[in-house]
Design a protein around this motif. Structure first.
Motif: not given
Lengths: 442, 442
Positions: B220, B251, B255, B259, B275
């Motif tokens: 991250g 995130w 995203e 990632r 997230t």
């Protein structure tokens, strides 16, 4: 250079449980309370804010505000109040404190109090009520104040900017209108669960006479009580005044559908908090089950991320922001922008201690510079405890008058703070000795 | 009759930030801490529990435990520990305190500590480790301990009873197996974001040598750092040891998908907390986007209602319960039952202070009397701070040995509590004078 020199927090409570003001299916006997904070600078400026609670636990919120307050002390006042987005991040995203939420509950409310106190400081310095400060800030500065973390899949900074730029058109005309005519209110005063039928009917009639277009009743106890009370209220207000009902999260989702359908003949406008406000999927199922009755929620919604989902899932018809549940003005900006994107009306939660004084600013700002609409929108009003505020709300003819005093509305009289500070204020000492049992807090 | 006579809370912190133990993309420099509570009865019995935090704010949790503790004082010990469902409701649904959450954040963690202290008292009285107490309780008593509020649309008491009755079959054989062979562990020790590449590689190799079948890396930060670190770890452990990655909510949902896909060549097993754990719909979207990489979450999930939705929405492959985030054993029973209904494996979150000691009991109980399976299941292990516990975990050959000491595992040495009490313990005084900078808390 001006710096933040002190953060003073006071635990203020009112013995409202004595008369069951504020009683509902979950909050059976609240003592309406506020953790009240004053942030002071080396130049002698100050900003005030508060967190509303229901009594016990107010000391925990006060402790949390003190702990977060240490992060502000010593900072440049100008740096904080001219970068309120940065000020919010400093608190909300503190790498150690974040674990306490993240972004929910006591810690989040504490952040909100401090963020709001900084907005109050800024608004007082500019001599503007919060709503007018917000309405005349540049869209770019407003967007900078919003924390888009975990929002960007649904609302980007660019979309927010576009919404706010669109809201500039006709802004001054709407500001003029708001100052002349105010903003619609609805009242919960008649509907507390602890009130007798006689009091319910009397206060319902009074609400109509006072010009309110909607009243709200607490439900969620015995089903027959709900039906009887709603029938009495409908008879009292006639067919043209809206009646909403509020279950304060009392029900399971399937149960909520049945219970609301059982009230359909009395034409309820919205069902508020039918189940846990953490339950996004539950709200969506309830909304499908109770239409055309609307679903409203928000006073217990922890943050913008939950609101984002309630909107994206089509789970609510009405968003009820609260002034002291989330991380302050910044997060309520995010909430208003989300509502604008999904074209869902915002009808703020109020009542308690100071919630009317604070939250009205968001509806006035929303009308002036975001949605530009009053359609289906009104601000909750409860006629409790306003006398303790230096700038109490003015509700006339069923409408909030535009607040004109500088600040966010959290200023309280020194005498009120002293008398009702818990547990040693004179009011509480008298309460314990039985002197104040009647008329407590009124 | 035995009554609860005192609730003592201590603010205990370890200066782990000095060495970046526990550092990740969000928790950049935590001081692992515990609000440690001891509930004592008039007969001299006691129960202990704790809430883990990351340092600042531990005092707020301690204050909340003290406030909730007042609700227990004076109650009959027997009434509480033989109706632990009732004990939980007394705390969680207190009509005034509930506003502070509801059921989330500081207030909920405080309830959990007190509920857990009562379970500890019960388990010590019966001379059993928690997992064995739970495994041999009648399904009916377990169901009585669960709070089904806002769960019933997804899990009814009858369904829970059926699951638990089914779990009785072969229970004693599985208890025997657990005592002989333990339960799989995985380790996060190599993967903290603040560690050098050299330390990452060395500790990854050590993990394999120690018998772990999975390691976990924090991600991250910079995407290239994530790729480099994951490549190094994969080279160090070879193709057959699983590597999971953990973004600690860093995130946005879109995203996160990008990632994780960018790490696919290194074959990550799960992505943890991609997230906000409030974002049920976001997790569901991520899961669709990153398959076959699994999605795991839970250490920050506020309560059973959020877990219910994560499962119902198909948003997670792995449920990570935490021992001190929710309202204690009772709510984790609900979480285990939800996982069993949806056939999702539970891999508890651990590490911190005492989380391994506490949470292991749920996996042992789950295997003995709920899911009956170890497939895809393991308990997180971090080799930090166990020396402060009176009954530290034993992890041998990559497996947790079955805990045999009576209680829930929260007992700490008096010397540890005294030395690391914040801010005046000897350890902190020495830390401030610079004496303890090396090897702090080890």
């Amino acid at each position: 250079m001006s710096r933040i020199t002190s953060v003073r927090v006071r635990d203020v409570r009112f013995p409202t449980s004595r008369q069951l003001d504020g009683s509902d299916a979950v909050n059976v006997a609240p003592d309406y309370s506020a953790a009240h904070v004053t942030v002071t600078t080396s130049d002698g400026e100050s900003g005030q804010a508060l967190v509303f609670t229901c009594g016990r636990g107010n000391e925990v919120v006060a402790a949390a505000i003190r702990s977060y307050g240490e992060l502000l002390t010593g900072h440049s006042t100008d740096a904080l109040i001219h970068d309120l987005g940065g000020a919010s991040r400093l608190l909300v995203h503190d790498a150690q404190l974040r674990w306490l939420g993240p972004e929910k509950g006591v810690s989040h409310m504490a952040c909100g109090a401090l963020v709001n106190a900084l907005w109050d400081l800024r608004a007082r310095r500019e001599g503007l009520p919060l709503w007018l400060l917000l309405s005349r800030m540049a869209p770019e500065e407003l967007v900078d104040a919003v924390d888009f973390t975990h929002l960007r899949d649904t609302l980007t900074p660019q979309e927010a900017l576009d919404l706010l730029r669109a809201g500039q058109q006709g802004r001054e005309e709407r500001i003029g209108l708001l100052r002349r005519e105010g903003y619609p209110a609805y009242t919960t005063t008649p509907g507390w669960l602890g009130y007798s039928d006689e009091k319910l009917v009397r206060l319902s009639r009074q609400a109509v006479a006072d010009g309110f277009g909607m009243i709200k009743l607490k439900v969620g106890g015995d089903p027959e009580d709900d039906r009887r009370r709603l029938r009495l209220a409908r008879e009292a207000v006639g067919p043209d005044v809206r009646i909403s009902v509020d279950a304060n999260q009392r029900w399971e989702s399937g149960e909520a559908v049945e219970r609301v359908r059982a009230l359909a003949e009395f034409d309820p406008w919205w069902i508020e908090e039918p189940t846990s406000t953490d339950d996004i999927l539950g709200h969506a199922a309830i909304r499908r089950g109770v239409a055309p009755v609307k679903v409203a929620t928000g006073e217990a919604v922890a943050n913008r991320i939950v609101f984002k989902q309630l909107l994206a899932a089509g789970a609510i018809d009405v968003m009820q922001i609260d002034a002291t549940r989330v991380a302050g003005v910044n997060e309520n900006l995010a909430n208003l922008l989300l509502a604008a994107k999904f074209e869902v009306p915002v009808c703020p939660h109020a009542g308690g201690v100071g919630l009317c004084e604070l939250v009205q600013h968001f509806s006035f700002f929303d009308h002036a510079a975001v949605s530009g609409s009053m359609e289906g929108r009104s601000i909750e009003f409860v006629d409790h405890l306003h006398e303790h505020f230096t700038d109490p709300v003015r509700v006339v003819g069923g409408r909030y008058a535009a607040p004109e005093a500088p600040g966010i509305g959290a200023g309280m009289h020194a005498e009120s703070l002293d008398t009702w500070e818990y547990p040693d204020g004179d009011g509480w000492q008298a309460d314990r000795s039985g002197l104040h049992r009647e008329g407590a807090g009124r």
